[in-house]
Design a protein around this motif. Sequence first.
Motif, PDB file in Angstrom:
ATOM      1  N   SER A 151       0.818  -1.218   0.000  1.00  0.00           N
ATOM      2  CA  SER A 151       0.000   0.000   0.000  1.00  0.00           C
ATOM      3  C   SER A 151       0.848   1.263   0.000  1.00  0.00           C
ATOM      4  O   SER A 151       0.354   2.355  -0.300  1.00  0.00           O
ATOM      5  CB  SER A 151      -0.924   0.017   1.222  1.00  0.00           C
ATOM      6  N   GLN A 152       2.140   1.139   0.309  1.00  0.00           N
ATOM      7  CA  GLN A 152       2.986   2.322   0.427  1.00  0.00           C
ATOM      8  C   GLN A 152       3.801   2.612  -0.832  1.00  0.00           C
ATOM      9  O   GLN A 152       4.254   3.737  -1.021  1.00  0.00           O
ATOM     10  CB  GLN A 152       3.944   2.182   1.631  1.00  0.00           C
ATOM     11  N   MET A 153       4.036   1.597  -1.662  1.00  0.00           N
ATOM     12  CA  MET A 153       4.866   1.834  -2.843  1.00  0.00           C
ATOM     13  C   MET A 153       4.291   1.132  -4.062  1.00  0.00           C
ATOM     14  O   MET A 153       3.490   0.209  -3.955  1.00  0.00           O
ATOM     15  CB  MET A 153       6.313   1.374  -2.595  1.00  0.00           C
ATOM     16  N   SER A 154       4.701   1.612  -5.225  1.00  0.00           N
ATOM     17  CA  SER A 154       4.359   0.961  -6.487  1.00  0.00           C
ATOM     18  C   SER A 154       5.603   0.923  -7.359  1.00  0.00           C
ATOM     19  O   SER A 154       6.558   1.679  -7.134  1.00  0.00           O
ATOM     20  CB  SER A 154       3.230   1.710  -7.206  1.00  0.00           C
ATOM     21  N   THR A 195      10.149  10.664  -2.784  1.00  0.00           N
ATOM     22  CA  THR A 195       8.947   9.888  -3.103  1.00  0.00           C
ATOM     23  C   THR A 195       9.088   9.152  -4.432  1.00  0.00           C
ATOM     24  O   THR A 195       8.126   8.564  -4.910  1.00  0.00           O
ATOM     25  CB  THR A 195       7.706  10.807  -3.150  1.00  0.00           C
ATOM     26  N   GLN A 196      10.281   9.189  -5.017  1.00  0.00           N
ATOM     27  CA  GLN A 196      10.500   8.485  -6.277  1.00  0.00           C
ATOM     28  C   GLN A 196      11.969   8.092  -6.413  1.00  0.00           C
ATOM     29  O   GLN A 196      12.865   8.900  -6.169  1.00  0.00           O
ATOM     30  CB  GLN A 196      10.103   9.377  -7.461  1.00  0.00           C
ATOM     31  N   GLY A 240       5.410   6.225  -2.196  1.00  0.00           N
ATOM     32  CA  GLY A 240       6.072   6.660  -3.425  1.00  0.00           C
ATOM     33  C   GLY A 240       6.180   5.533  -4.417  1.00  0.00           C
ATOM     34  O   GLY A 240       5.584   4.466  -4.255  1.00  0.00           O
ATOM     35  N   ARG A 241       6.974   5.767  -5.463  1.00  0.00           N
ATOM     36  CA  ARG A 241       7.112   4.772  -6.516  1.00  0.00           C
ATOM     37  C   ARG A 241       8.577   4.613  -6.902  1.00  0.00           C
ATOM     38  O   ARG A 241       9.399   5.522  -6.742  1.00  0.00           O
ATOM     39  CB  ARG A 241       6.302   5.168  -7.752  1.00  0.00           C
ATOM     40  N   PRO A 285       2.274  -3.471  -6.178  1.00  0.00           N
ATOM     41  CA  PRO A 285       1.736  -3.352  -7.544  1.00  0.00           C
ATOM     42  C   PRO A 285       2.815  -2.956  -8.550  1.00  0.00           C
ATOM     43  O   PRO A 285       3.583  -2.025  -8.322  1.00  0.00           O
ATOM     44  CB  PRO A 285       0.667  -2.268  -7.415  1.00  0.00           C
ATOM     45  N   VAL A 286       2.850  -3.699  -9.669  1.00  0.00           N
ATOM     46  CA  VAL A 286       3.803  -3.432 -10.742  1.00  0.00           C
ATOM     47  C   VAL A 286       3.019  -3.031 -11.982  1.00  0.00           C
ATOM     48  O   VAL A 286       2.119  -3.742 -12.419  1.00  0.00           O
ATOM     49  CB  VAL A 286       4.670  -4.675 -11.042  1.00  0.00           C
TER      50      VAL A 286
END
Length: 639
Positions: free
Chosen positions: A444-447, A548-549, A604-605, A629-630
């Motif tokens: 839930s925190q990153m993608s 955040t990236q 972030g991602r 999630p990818v």
Amino acid sequence: MTSHPMEAYFREDGILSRMQGFEFRPQQLKIAVKVWDLLQSGNADTLAIEAPTGIGKSFALLVPSLLWATEADRTVLLLTAGHALQGQLMTKDLPLLEGFLRHPFRFGTLKGRNNYLCLRRCAELERGGFLSFGDEGEISEKVLEWSRESTTGDLSELELPETHPVLERIAATREGCLGRLCPLKGECFLQRLYLQAQDWHLIVTNYHLFFSHLDGGKRFFPVHFNALLCDEAHRIPEAARSSATRAASPERFRKMFSARPLSNLVKAFRFLKLPDGKLESGWQQAAQGVEGVFNRLALLSREEGVFTRPLTDLRHDLESSVESLATEVERFLARMMEEGEAPDVAEGFLVASQLVEALDDLRWCLDVVDYPRWATWWDGAQIQSTPVLAAAPVREALSSLDDVPIVCTSATLTVGGDFGFWVRESGISPAETLTLDSPFDLPSQMSIWVIDLGQRVTDKGYDSTASRVIEKLCDLNGGRTLVLCSSMRLMRAVSARLKSKERGYRLLCQGEAPKEELLEDFRSDETSVLVGSLSFREGIDIPGDGLTQVILDRIPFPHPADPLVRARRDLEGKDTFLRSTLPMSRLFLRQAFGRLIRRKTDAGRVAILDGRALQRDDWGIFQDFRGVPVKRVRLVQTP
């Protein structure tokens, strides 16, 4: 039911709950319990723990270790990979723990010897009459005044840039140390520090210092210890390999063959009443011959890349040119053995010892020892020879330890939950392992975004395409980005692209300032972008909206022409990709991705510009990020 001693410290209402910022973490308690039980068992076993970021690993190691050390006046040695964690432990974590444990504890840090003042070399500076370093002698005067007042000799107290030339002149280098022959050995800062450390409960130092002291198991660490803690343990193979490396450069020999070393050697010969008639001619012949060897070596390297066979002709040329000088030096050293300690010839003894060591290193490299287990190559400045696999140097070094328990921890010790790769690389076989889950809700925190550039790194125009996509991603995110580039060439291209027009964020680029200064600027400016090489995948802790990236231009596979990669390929054959290349790359990815989520409130991602991450399911690139999630993303590029 009796509770475990560590629960008194780490439970929700435990002793450490009074500490500002304390947060109960079951994973932290598990580490502390395991460490305590190993130390109390009396067994010289090894425990390996993978503990993701955010668990509070440092306190989980420190509390049980310090309690164990203070209950019977023992000493624990804690190793880290670099100065950043070393500094955090000394200035933050350990002072914070004082007052929370049931017994007071003594602690300190040992840095590499180059970080300390050599009193003899400082005295030479004074005899030089306040040498000017572009400042009319002001720095020399400052150094001399400080040397009389300092109680530690730690050169960081001078607050000079790391590259300032005066530091090289006065540092306690191994090459410049007279050892027992030094007239100031009784006042030596390093020797005093080692004596003080005998009384500490905790010694904090780094892997490089540790392995260099052990010298492949031939020597002992200068301070006795009863337990060993290895933090950032994924760096053990790299540090052991670096310490075992042998190298020789023309610059090293040019300094050695300068006028002053010859003068010191001549004085020593005359003091011992040795004939010195052949010394100067042998010196000049050796200097010219060694220079010629290096010139031919540089030309040969353009054809060879990595040397796979002994360089017999160059070795013959070397021996021919240094034969006369080597004979004279051996005669001198033999006389020194007869004389015992002779302080009046200490400077000459240092010159002779350095010459013997430098020639031994050059001979070793020219012999191209044991390829492909050792890789030997010319890097443009020196010839060096490095063990391809670090397991043997690690085992040899640890063989000198006196049956001590060892705890190895890191956020990245496993690949797909398996310690096998780290065990093979490090040569350490733990009796017990522990793998802990992340305290963060990563799904839930990153993608993860995968962007296929449709180009290979070697294709013409790759840097331009990658730079445009990275520019787009940074602009979309409003800065707040760490960019990790696969090459210095791409790093410069990305930096130039981002500098080409005014942005709404500040740009920071590796090489434009010291790393610590760049990281401090990155922390203080929440919208900034930091562009660096893959080496920036570690040691960056920017919680909150400041990062955040994270962007990587490709899966971090090593360059196939890298000497170590080529030698390993020749050593392991077709298995090398699955056996070493892929696991190492997956670990690098985990370290890079780990920069993003540092707190429970972070989000972030990660963007990776390499379509193979999704195309090659058999590589398992994202296997260590289950549930995250990818997305395959297509960006419209601006020209």
